[in-house]
Design an enzyme around this catalytic site. Structure first.
Site, short mmCIF file in Angstrom:
data_model
loop_
_atom_site.label_atom_id
_atom_site.label_comp_id
_atom_site.label_asym_id
_atom_site.label_seq_id
_atom_site.Cartn_x
_atom_site.Cartn_y
_atom_site.Cartn_z
N ASP A 1 0.81 -1.22 0.00
CA ASP A 1 0.00 0.00 0.00
C ASP A 1 0.84 1.27 0.00
O ASP A 1 0.40 2.32 0.45
CB ASP A 1 -0.92 -0.01 1.23
CG ASP A 1 -0.14 -0.25 2.52
OD1 ASP A 1 1.08 -0.01 2.53
OD2 ASP A 1 -0.76 -0.68 3.52
N GLU B 1 -0.80 -9.00 -1.21
CA GLU B 1 -1.34 -8.44 0.04
C GLU B 1 -2.56 -7.55 -0.27
O GLU B 1 -2.66 -6.40 0.13
CB GLU B 1 -0.28 -7.64 0.82
CG GLU B 1 -0.69 -7.36 2.27
CD GLU B 1 0.38 -6.63 3.05
OE1 GLU B 1 1.27 -7.28 3.60
OE2 GLU B 1 0.32 -5.38 3.13
N GLU C 1 -1.91 5.25 3.03
CA GLU C 1 -1.91 3.85 2.59
C GLU C 1 -3.30 3.30 2.28
O GLU C 1 -3.46 2.49 1.38
CB GLU C 1 -1.21 2.97 3.64
CG GLU C 1 0.30 3.18 3.75
CD GLU C 1 0.69 4.35 4.64
OE1 GLU C 1 -0.22 5.04 5.18
OE2 GLU C 1 1.90 4.59 4.80
N HIS D 1 6.72 4.88 12.56
CA HIS D 1 6.98 5.71 11.38
C HIS D 1 5.74 6.24 10.67
O HIS D 1 5.83 6.92 9.66
CB HIS D 1 7.81 4.92 10.35
CG HIS D 1 7.03 3.80 9.71
ND1 HIS D 1 6.19 4.00 8.64
CD2 HIS D 1 6.94 2.49 9.99
CE1 HIS D 1 5.63 2.86 8.30
NE2 HIS D 1 6.06 1.92 9.10
N ARG E 1 2.76 8.19 9.06
CA ARG E 1 2.57 9.63 8.80
C ARG E 1 1.46 10.24 9.66
O ARG E 1 1.56 11.38 10.09
CB ARG E 1 2.23 9.84 7.32
CG ARG E 1 3.44 10.02 6.44
CD ARG E 1 3.02 10.27 4.98
NE ARG E 1 4.07 10.90 4.21
CZ ARG E 1 5.17 10.30 3.78
NH1 ARG E 1 5.40 9.05 4.07
NH2 ARG E 1 6.05 10.97 3.06
N HIS F 1 13.39 5.07 12.37
CA HIS F 1 13.14 5.21 10.92
C HIS F 1 13.80 6.50 10.42
O HIS F 1 13.75 7.53 11.11
CB HIS F 1 11.62 5.25 10.70
CG HIS F 1 11.22 5.06 9.27
ND1 HIS F 1 11.38 6.03 8.32
CD2 HIS F 1 10.66 4.01 8.63
CE1 HIS F 1 10.93 5.58 7.15
NE2 HIS F 1 10.48 4.35 7.32
C1 UD1 Z 1 7.00 4.61 3.43
C2 UD1 Z 1 5.57 4.29 3.01
C3 UD1 Z 1 4.83 3.58 4.13
C4 UD1 Z 1 5.60 2.37 4.61
C5 UD1 Z 1 7.01 2.79 5.00
C6 UD1 Z 1 7.83 1.59 5.36
C7 UD1 Z 1 4.38 5.83 1.50
C8 UD1 Z 1 3.63 7.09 1.39
N1 UD1 Z 1 4.85 5.54 2.71
O1 UD1 Z 1 6.96 5.58 4.49
O2 UD1 Z 1 3.56 3.15 3.65
O3 UD1 Z 1 4.94 1.81 5.71
O4 UD1 Z 1 7.64 3.43 3.87
O5 UD1 Z 1 9.00 1.97 6.05
O6 UD1 Z 1 4.52 5.11 0.54
N2 UD1 Z 1 14.48 7.86 4.08
C9 UD1 Z 1 15.84 7.72 3.98
N3 UD1 Z 1 16.35 6.50 3.61
C10 UD1 Z 1 15.57 5.42 3.34
C11 UD1 Z 1 14.18 5.57 3.46
C12 UD1 Z 1 13.64 6.79 3.82
O7 UD1 Z 1 16.59 8.65 4.22
O8 UD1 Z 1 16.09 4.36 2.99
C13 UD1 Z 1 13.90 9.17 4.48
C14 UD1 Z 1 14.02 10.19 3.32
O9 UD1 Z 1 14.22 11.47 3.86
C15 UD1 Z 1 12.63 10.10 2.70
C16 UD1 Z 1 11.77 9.93 3.94
O10 UD1 Z 1 12.51 9.04 4.78
O11 UD1 Z 1 12.29 11.23 1.95
C17 UD1 Z 1 10.38 9.44 3.71
O12 UD1 Z 1 10.35 8.28 2.89
P1 UD1 Z 1 8.94 7.82 2.22
O13 UD1 Z 1 9.17 6.57 1.45
O14 UD1 Z 1 8.31 8.95 1.51
O15 UD1 Z 1 8.00 7.54 3.47
P2 UD1 Z 1 8.15 6.61 4.71
O16 UD1 Z 1 7.79 7.42 5.90
O17 UD1 Z 1 9.46 5.93 4.66
N1 UDP Z 2 12.27 -4.03 10.04
C1 UDP Z 2 13.66 -4.16 9.88
N2 UDP Z 2 14.48 -3.31 10.58
C2 UDP Z 2 14.00 -2.36 11.41
C3 UDP Z 2 12.59 -2.23 11.55
C4 UDP Z 2 11.76 -3.07 10.85
O1 UDP Z 2 14.13 -5.02 9.14
O2 UDP Z 2 14.81 -1.64 12.02
C5 UDP Z 2 11.38 -4.93 9.26
C6 UDP Z 2 10.28 -5.62 10.02
O3 UDP Z 2 10.70 -6.89 10.51
C7 UDP Z 2 9.17 -5.76 8.98
C8 UDP Z 2 9.39 -4.56 8.08
O4 UDP Z 2 10.71 -4.10 8.34
O5 UDP Z 2 9.32 -6.92 8.17
C9 UDP Z 2 8.37 -3.52 8.39
O6 UDP Z 2 8.73 -2.33 7.78
P1 UDP Z 2 8.10 -0.94 8.21
O7 UDP Z 2 7.70 -1.00 9.64
O8 UDP Z 2 9.09 0.09 7.79
O9 UDP Z 2 6.85 -0.81 7.25
P2 UDP Z 2 5.32 -1.31 7.31
O10 UDP Z 2 5.32 -2.78 7.50
O11 UDP Z 2 4.67 -0.56 8.43
O12 UDP Z 2 4.78 -0.88 6.00
#
Ligand code: UD1
Ligand code: UDP
Length: 365
Positions: free
Chosen positions: A96, A118, A132, A204, A206, A237
């Site tokens: 999602d 999923e 999401e 994490h 939003r 995160h």
């Molecule tokens: C995203 C997804 C969320 C998912 C989550 C898993 C959307 C809108 N959100 O949220 O559904 O649950 O990932 O973790 O699709 N960043 C880094 N390095 C990384 C990843 C992220 O620096 O490897 C930072 C960057 O500043 C980036 C920010 O996190 O711009 C936000 O990343 P984004 O993918 O937009 O949203 P998440 O909060 O990570």
């Molecule tokens: N996870 C990981 N390292 C971390 C935190 C989470 O490998 O420090 C794994 C966790 O076991 C799960 C997945 O990341 O499989 C979940 O990711 P996240 O919570 O970022 O996203 P969501 O599932 O909420 O979309």
């Protein structure tokens, strides 16, 4: 050969797509290509390394603190270029995220069949989780094949009028990934001193940014102040809206270890070692019950009601009073703890990828 493109954008998508990708690559009737949008960069690369996957195409889309409109717009145009060039027979994506929503839409514009892994998770509330719930509704609307993890996710799709002919209850591939990793993570088990208990935290979402996240941090502070025998491990995160606040509000506490996100192996090892988990993660709600670990979910709603109904996951919201009360109960009352610390796996049996591949095989004869 049937050409299938598997798309991954973020950490959880990579974890949940990895077992499927690796099995698709072994099929003699499939040409499987991996497309990384890299909506996440470091978090995605960690997971792909662990599962030995190298993307064939990498859009490298992540920007610091990226906005949703900008991310969506850039994804759509870049994805369309790839689809035009590759012209796959099918595209698969999981979950999602904004990546998944954009992939489904890009496939729709090119009339390429899209399979949603999923499928059918719903809270019924567009603001929770945000964005999401909207992303998965759009992805579902545009999908040819719906791979629903559970009966209740299938039922959600039926309630929205989808034909049962294209809904397949497969279990969740996260359990395929977990069962693979759990056998090879023991070298990463954290050191825990005798008579101390580990509380693992992730956050994490939003919709929790701002005041709700401050409440979560306050609750963690109160819990360590009231329980001298607990240590909190919180892999933070990298989203700056989470990271900056967590370090500011919890950085001074000796019982709280804030660290970089853990690779999947050490994270599963940490879940195995934890006494209790506080999390707003989707994936953690699925994995922890399979490991027999109670989860208090830092959200008001969940699209994963199965473990809540089993009594092994509890919703506490981003609510200071409720988090402190429910966590303290589990820390102080052994009976209440044991009732939640039961190994159940309502989300899968480790064979979901096989079921998905078998459906695709029949679809392409
Ligand atoms: C995203 C997804 C969320 C998912 C989550 C898993 C959307 C809108 N959100 O949220 O559904 O649950 O990932 O973790 O699709 N960043 C880094 N390095 C990384 C990843 C992220 O620096 O490897 C930072 C960057 O500043 C980036 C920010 O996190 O711009 C936000 O990343 P984004 O993918 O937009 O949203 P998440 O909060 O990570
Ligand atoms: N996870 C990981 N390292 C971390 C935190 C989470 O490998 O420090 C794994 C966790 O076991 C799960 C997945 O990341 O499989 C979940 O990711 P996240 O919570 O970022 O996203 P969501 O599932 O909420 O979309």
């Amino acid at each position: 050969m049937v050409k299938i493109i598997c798309v991954v954008g973020t950490r959880p998508e990579a974890i949940k797509m990895a077992p499927l990708i690796n099995q698709l690559k072994q099929q003699d009737w499939v040409e499987c290509k991996v497309l990384a949008t890299a909506q996440h960069r470091q978090l995605l690369d960690q997971v792909l390394n662990i599962f030995g996957i190298t993307p064939d195409i990498d859009l490298d889309i992540m920007r610091p603190n990226q906005s949703l409109p900008e991310l969506t717009a850039r994804l759509l145009t870049l994805l369309d270029d790839v689809l035009a060039k590759e012209n796959p027979d099918a595209v698969l994506a999981q979950g999602d995220t904004t990546t998944v929503m954009a992939v489904a839409l890009a496939c729709f514009y090119r009339k390429i069949p899209f399979g949603h892994i999923e499928a059918g998770l719903r809270t019924g509330d567009m603001s929770n989780p945000f964005p999401e719930e909207m992303n998965r509704i759009v992805a579902g609307r545009l999908a040819r094949w719906h791979f629903a993890p559970t009966d209740s996710s299938r039922q959600n799709l039926l309630n929205e009028g989808f034909s049962d002919d294209y809904i397949y209850v497969t279990g969740n591939t996260v359990i395929d990934a977990l069962l693979d990793v759990v056998t090879r993570c023991d070298n990463f088990l954290p050191q825990i001193e005798e008579n101390r208990r580990l509380v693992l935290v992730t956050s994490h979402r939003r919709e929790n940014f701002g005041a709700p996240f401050i409440e979560i941090c306050r609750a963690i502070r109160t819990l360590v102040e009231n329980n001298s025998d607990i240590d909190v491990l919180y892999p933070v995160h990298p989203n700056p809206n989470v990271r900056d606040v967590a370090y500011e509000l919890l950085g001074d506490l000796s019982q709280v270890t804030l660290c970089e996100p853990l690779d999947y192996l050490p994270f599963v090892a940490a879940m195995k070692s934890a006494y209790l988990i506080l999390s707003d993660s989707g994936g953690v709600q699925e994995e922890a019950p399979a490991l027999g670990k109670p989860v208090l979910v830092l959200r008001r709603e969940t699209e994963r009601p199965e473990a809540v109904n089993e009594g092994v996951v509890k919703l506490v919201g981003p609510d200071y009073e409720c988090i402190v009360r429910e966590a303290q109960l589990l820390l102080s009352d052994e009976k209440a703890y044991k009732a939640m610390a039961r190994g159940v796996s309502p989300y899968g049996d480790g064979h979901s990828s096989e079921r998905i591949i078998s459906v695709l095989r029949s679809a392409f004869n």
